[in-house]
Each structure stands twice: as structure tokens, then as C-alpha cells.
Design a protein around this motif. Sequence first.
Motif, PDB file in Angstrom:
ATOM      1  N   TYR A  31     -55.354   1.580  95.234  1.00 51.08           N
ATOM      2  CA  TYR A  31     -55.566   2.479  94.076  1.00 51.08           C
ATOM      3  C   TYR A  31     -56.954   2.571  93.372  1.00 51.08           C
ATOM      4  O   TYR A  31     -57.445   3.648  92.812  1.00 51.08           O
ATOM      5  N   GLY A  62     -49.787   9.094  85.362  1.00 52.97           N
ATOM      6  CA  GLY A  62     -49.464   8.176  86.193  1.00 52.97           C
ATOM      7  C   GLY A  62     -49.393   6.844  85.618  1.00 52.97           C
ATOM      8  O   GLY A  62     -48.595   5.990  86.336  1.00 52.97           O
ATOM      9  N   ALA A  66     -46.135   4.480  86.687  1.00 60.45           N
ATOM     10  CA  ALA A  66     -46.449   3.457  87.296  1.00 60.45           C
ATOM     11  C   ALA A  66     -45.437   2.338  86.552  1.00 60.45           C
ATOM     12  O   ALA A  66     -44.926   1.414  87.040  1.00 60.45           O
ATOM     13  N   SER A  94     -46.452   5.761 100.177  1.00 55.65           N
ATOM     14  CA  SER A  94     -47.760   5.937  99.395  1.00 55.65           C
ATOM     15  C   SER A  94     -48.937   6.235 100.260  1.00 55.65           C
ATOM     16  O   SER A  94     -49.773   6.833  99.659  1.00 55.65           O
ATOM     17  N   GLN A 118     -47.559   7.557  92.339  1.00 53.13           N
ATOM     18  CA  GLN A 118     -47.494   6.031  91.738  1.00 53.13           C
ATOM     19  C   GLN A 118     -46.136   5.545  91.943  1.00 53.13           C
ATOM     20  O   GLN A 118     -45.920   4.434  91.875  1.00 53.13           O
ATOM     21  N   ASN A 122     -45.757   1.812  93.755  1.00 51.20           N
ATOM     22  CA  ASN A 122     -44.980   0.646  92.856  1.00 51.20           C
ATOM     23  C   ASN A 122     -43.775   0.299  93.589  1.00 51.20           C
ATOM     24  O   ASN A 122     -43.471  -0.658  93.304  1.00 51.20           O
ATOM     25  N   THR A 355     -50.679  -1.821  82.324  1.00 49.11           N
ATOM     26  CA  THR A 355     -50.526  -0.130  81.907  1.00 49.11           C
ATOM     27  C   THR A 355     -50.606   0.221  80.489  1.00 49.11           C
ATOM     28  O   THR A 355     -51.513   1.182  80.083  1.00 49.11           O
TER      29      THR A 355
END
Length: 399
Positions: A31, A62, A66, A94, A118, A122, A355
Motif C-alpha cells: 500500500y 479507503g 480498511a 488484493s 482495501q 485487509n 486509520t
Amino acid sequence: MAQAETGAPPRQSHRFLWLYALAVAGGAVSYVPFLTLLLPVRVTDLAGNETITYLAYIAFAGAIAASIANIGFGWASDRTGTRVPWILGGLLLSCLLLVSVSEAQTPAHLIGLIVVWQLSLNMMLAPLTAWAGDVVPDAQKGLLGGLLAFAPAMGAAAGALVTIPGLADPDARLILVALLVAGMVLPVVLFGKPVPMPHLMRSGAELPGSRRTFRRGAVSRMWLARLLVQIAEAALFAYLLIWFVSIDDSFTDSDTARIFAVVLGLSVPLALLAGRWSDRRDRPILPLAIGAGIGTGGLLIMALAQDLAGAIAGYVVFGLSTGVFLALHSSQTLRVLPRPETRGRDLGLFNLTNTMPSLIMPWLTIMLVPLFGFAGLFVALAALAAIATALLVTMPSSN
């Protein structure tokens, strides 16, 4: 057999620890180059003058995706009692979705792809994080934390690699990132062969190799301390270049990138040393408290800086100390979680500390910088880091 006969606590193989650290670094590679370098270019191609607006939409959507996915897939891997199939499924999806970003024709299409990417990313990251808690004993969690410091540095290095002029066009860069991620994550799945640690899957058991335990409230203290430090980290990541330029307008983005690279590189050996020390002395929280405390000092140096040299010095102090803090915190969090059967879900809740700062930090900056300048922002961030330090210093242990 020798361990059983001597009563020595079981230890995980160094092969697994190193391959696991490589896989976590692969997670960062999945990422960091994309979100910081490749995605903005694609958004610019599609949105033109509205690039900033759409990047904000993507960042918000996002972050929400996530956060939900990390908790959800962590819980799913808890319920199934296995991590590897989820890691492999998330890796495959992904990587495929990352490559398909080049097919997006509109900004809305791109936002949808990023949200699904995302979710799949994850699906890989949440079980991967929980896997360490299943197989790495407390006596090696400091070493594990030190090894995890490689991840940010590898993410930054991958960004530099895929953007070498002439190496690959924008679409090929996405393929190159996907190949790097697969090459870094697959070895631990195929060749890691961790030593089983069934005692790490029992709640309330006397765990071999776990010498220091923590009372009720340790989880919330660890969660809040990381959130506070991460808010400061996110603010510096977003606004460091702007602040440097306000001090010296000849400072460039390339200069900032070099400083980032130096700090990330130096934080790796420091984290390894601090992690090994914490294992040997059975002081898992002390390096975290010291890191947050020195980070507080770095922010105050930045608040008082009158020239570029002082500004850079303050950031180096902050960056090195918090780099060590974040790496070791990731591993020592596994020590304080009370229920192995919900480890993946609980780590997903801890992931909110990664996040949420992106949602909190812009408002903090908007409130403080226009009134008090960057010095006021840094003082406020120093206060947050000081609170984190106090939370860790006063964390009660049961032995």
C-alpha cells in the motif's frame, strides 16, 4: 525434547521470525508505493483539476473500508481457527485488484475499486498480524517488534524502486508492486513452518516464556497511547514538507524524502536493539514509554526551531523515537490482549489507531495552525505524546 526436559520456555524459530517480518514488510509494500505515489498520478489522469477533492474522497472511503475489513477478517480468522487461507486469499485478490486499477475509466469507478481493494488487502493483513500472536512467545516479542521496523523502510524503498525513471510505465508499476508483494508474503506461508505454540491459544493459562503479565486496563492504555502518538505521526507525515518550506523556501520534496529515508533506515537497528533489550530484561513497556517521551521532546524542539537545522534536528529526534515506539508497540500489543480466541478481532480494533488519525489530524491542524502557526500545532502534539508517555509509565503489571 530438550526444552521439555530442562523446563526452558519454547521459542519460535528465527527462520519464521525473519520470514514473518519479510511478509509484514510485503504488507507495507502493498500500500505505501500505491497510496503515496502511484494512486495520485492515476487520479490526476482521471480527475484533472479535481484531483485534491477525489484524493480526499478516496482517503476517507479507503480508511473506513480498511477499518471495517481489518476487524471483520480478523474475527473471521478467529472463528475458523486458521490464518493462512485468509492470508493467501487476501494476497491473491488484493494483487489482482491492484493491477486492475489501470482499467478504471472514471473517478467514481476508481473509488469503488479502491474500496474493494482495501477490503481484500485487509483480508490478508488482519490474519497476518494475528498469526504472530498465535506462534511468537512473549519472550521473543521484543525481537519481533525490532524486526517489524523493517516494514516502513521497505515500503519507502519499494516506492523509490518502482518509480525509477525508465524502469516501468504507470501500468507496469502496478504489476511490479503486485509481484514484489507476492514475493515477500509467500515465503512465510510456504517455508515459515512455525513451531506450534498451543499455550498461546489458551486463555488464563500460565504461559511458558511469559514472565510479566498486565492487569485489567492495560489494553485500553496501550490502545490510547498508540492513537495519540499516531495522531502526531500522521500530522508530521502530511505537513512536514509544508513546514520545512515555510522556514526555507528552497527546501524541496526530494529533500524531505531523503530525511524520511534516513529516519526510517536508522530506526531499524534502534528498534532491534531496544527489542532485544526488552526481551532480556523483561521490560516490555519501558522502551515504549521512553520512545513516546523522547518523541515529546522532539516535537518541542520543532516548536522552538527558528531555522532549518533546528527543524530537521527536532524531526529526526521525533521520527527515530516514534519509529521505535510504533514497531515495538505492534508486537507488545500481542502480550496484553486477554483472549487468544478473539485475537484477530481485537487486533482489528487496535488497527483503528492507524486509520482514525487520518480523520482526526486534519481538523486539529485546521483549528491550530491558522491561530498559532505550526509551533502551536507541535506543542499540542507534544502534549498528546506526553499523555501517551504517562499512560505507559503508570501501566500496572501483576508481577
